[in-house]
Enzyme design. Structure first.
Site, PDB file in Angstrom:
ATOM      1  N   ASP A  20     -16.023 -12.454  28.516  1.00  0.00           N
ATOM      2  CA  ASP A  20     -16.328 -13.707  27.825  1.00  0.00           C
ATOM      3  C   ASP A  20     -17.764 -14.142  28.087  1.00  0.00           C
ATOM      4  O   ASP A  20     -18.515 -14.438  27.154  1.00  0.00           O
ATOM      5  CB  ASP A  20     -15.361 -14.809  28.279  1.00  0.00           C
ATOM      6  CG  ASP A  20     -13.923 -14.505  27.927  1.00  0.00           C
ATOM      7  OD1 ASP A  20     -13.708 -13.614  27.094  1.00  0.00           O
ATOM      8  OD2 ASP A  20     -13.016 -15.145  28.486  1.00  0.00           O
ATOM      9  N   GLU A 276     -14.391  -6.126  25.942  1.00  0.00           N
ATOM     10  CA  GLU A 276     -15.096  -6.295  24.668  1.00  0.00           C
ATOM     11  C   GLU A 276     -16.586  -6.025  24.774  1.00  0.00           C
ATOM     12  O   GLU A 276     -17.139  -5.263  23.985  1.00  0.00           O
ATOM     13  CB  GLU A 276     -14.859  -7.713  24.131  1.00  0.00           C
ATOM     14  CG  GLU A 276     -15.546  -7.964  22.788  1.00  0.00           C
ATOM     15  CD  GLU A 276     -15.053  -9.218  22.088  1.00  0.00           C
ATOM     16  OE1 GLU A 276     -15.870  -9.881  21.443  1.00  0.00           O
ATOM     17  OE2 GLU A 276     -13.844  -9.516  22.167  1.00  0.00           O
TER      18      GLU A 276
END
Length: 380
Positions: A20, A276
């Site tokens: 994040d 990610e």
């Protein structure tokens, strides 16, 4: 076009690991350096942020780093003026006081939920649609993605040109690796391993150790180290530790800043990545890769995995595609991957070319920062 110095607020809660904050930190810097925006990055966990940006002073509530105003997201929120563009990264809930500040503006801000990356077909249909509304402020879905009609991927200007120049310069690679204490044997294949805990690792290491080609396995500090230590038969692995078993050399690396991690990926012949941020960076490396997707309840992460594989392997021959599908699915399920690795190696030149072609295809789309700014321009 919006005026220069449009004010942006990006909110990030560090839920798990560094994905994040990794994404939002890259985005904030790019909006400042390439789009001339004024950006505040609100982060609830500065200690996690410090791993990516060692210059961070975790005792400060407000500081400037690389042109970005970094603000600690406090438990007790104080009233501040809302920005022109507000990004809630990964569906984080904004403070109620700040939401009231958005509604109090004479012209409401553009409020976007920057969602998680997915290759699923429905993403194209949902990208850019209105979501919930708070008083006079409308929120919109914004989806990164791999297909036209999505928000694209984070990619700094000139990234692929810098990567290509670096990969064509053996001396630059040697010096970079030497700076991290890495001195691979001549002819050794370099593999980076950044992953969550995985019971399937031991079978892969067994195969690499027994291979006729030497392998230098580079393991950045992280959650997979426990599994590596168990395979080696040691209690723990310290940063800098190097162990040799047959044809396999295992070396533990420190947690490095983002630009160094990019270069590490560029040096390697194969990259195993997770989450990610590192997943996207491995694609820009243009080398064969393996993704350890973050596990979600009811195995919905496997739908995301299959959706990406369908796109990523579409150019491959049926045999090569089957090998890659088997390798990725076994890895994300924590099953032994040794045999799948051997099968994938049979198609190595094809996998290398596919990785390069996929990288170039993705670069045809607008990058995520540019797409966000364009969305704002269209909105106003």
């Amino acid at each position: 076009m919006p005026p220069l110095n449009t004010r942006w607020d990006i909110f990030c809660t560090v839920v798990d690991n560094y994905g994040d904050i990794g994404v939002t930190w890259r985005l904030a810097r790019q909006l400042v350096s390439e789009q001339a925006m004024t950006v505040r990055l609100w982060v609830d966990d500065l200690r996690a942020f410090e791993r990516l940006c060692p210059e961070i002073d975790i005792s400060l509530d407000q500081q400037w780093q690389q042109g970005v105003e970094v603000r600690h997201w406090p438990a007790e929120w104080q009233e501040v003026e809302a920005a022109d563009v507000v990004i809630a990264a990964f569906a984080c809930q904004l403070p109620s006081v700040y939401m009231d500040a958005m509604a109090a503006r004479e012209k409401p801000p553009l409020w976007m939920n920057l969602d998680y990356l997915s290759a699923e077909d429905w993403v194209v249909g949902c990208h850019g649609l209105p979501s919930v509304k708070y008083k006079s402020v409308q929120k919109y879905f914004f989806f990164p993605g791999f297909q036209p009609g999505t928000g694209g991927l984070l990619r700094e200007s000139g990234l692929l040109e810098r990567r290509q120049q670096f990969q064509q310069d053996p001396e630059a690679q040697r010096q970079f690796l030497h700076g991290l204490g890495i001195d691979p044997a001549p002819g050794a294949q370099l593999i980076s391993l950044f992953a969550y805990e995985n019971a399937g690792l031991a079978s892969w290491l067994d195969v690499l150790a027994a291979d006729s080609t030497p392998t230098h396995l580079l393991v950045p500090e992280g959650r997979i180290l426990g599994d590596v230590a168990r395979w080696l038969g040691v209690e723990s692995l310290a940063i800098g530790a190097t162990h040799v078993r047959q044809a396999l050399t295992v070396q533990v690396l420190p947690f490095v800043r983002q630009d160094q991690y990019d270069q590490l990926l560029w040096c390697c012949d194969f990259n195993a990545v997770r989450g990610e941020d590192s997943f996207v960076r491995a694609q820009w490396a243009g080398r064969p890769m393996l993704w350890h997707i973050y596990q979600q309840d009811e195995d919905i992460h496997l739908d995301k995995l299959d959706a990406f594989l369908a796109l990523y392997t579409k150019r491959l021959s049926p045999a090569a595609a089957e090998a890659m599908n088997g390798l990725w699915r076994a890895w994300s399920a924590g099953r032994p991957i040794g045999d799948h690795w051997l099968e994938a190696r049979k198609h190595w030149p094809e996998l290398q070319e596919n990785a390069r072609a996929w990288c170039l295809e993705q670069a045809l789309q607008a990058d995520l920062a540019t797409a966000l700014v364009q969305f704002y321009r269209n909105w106003i």
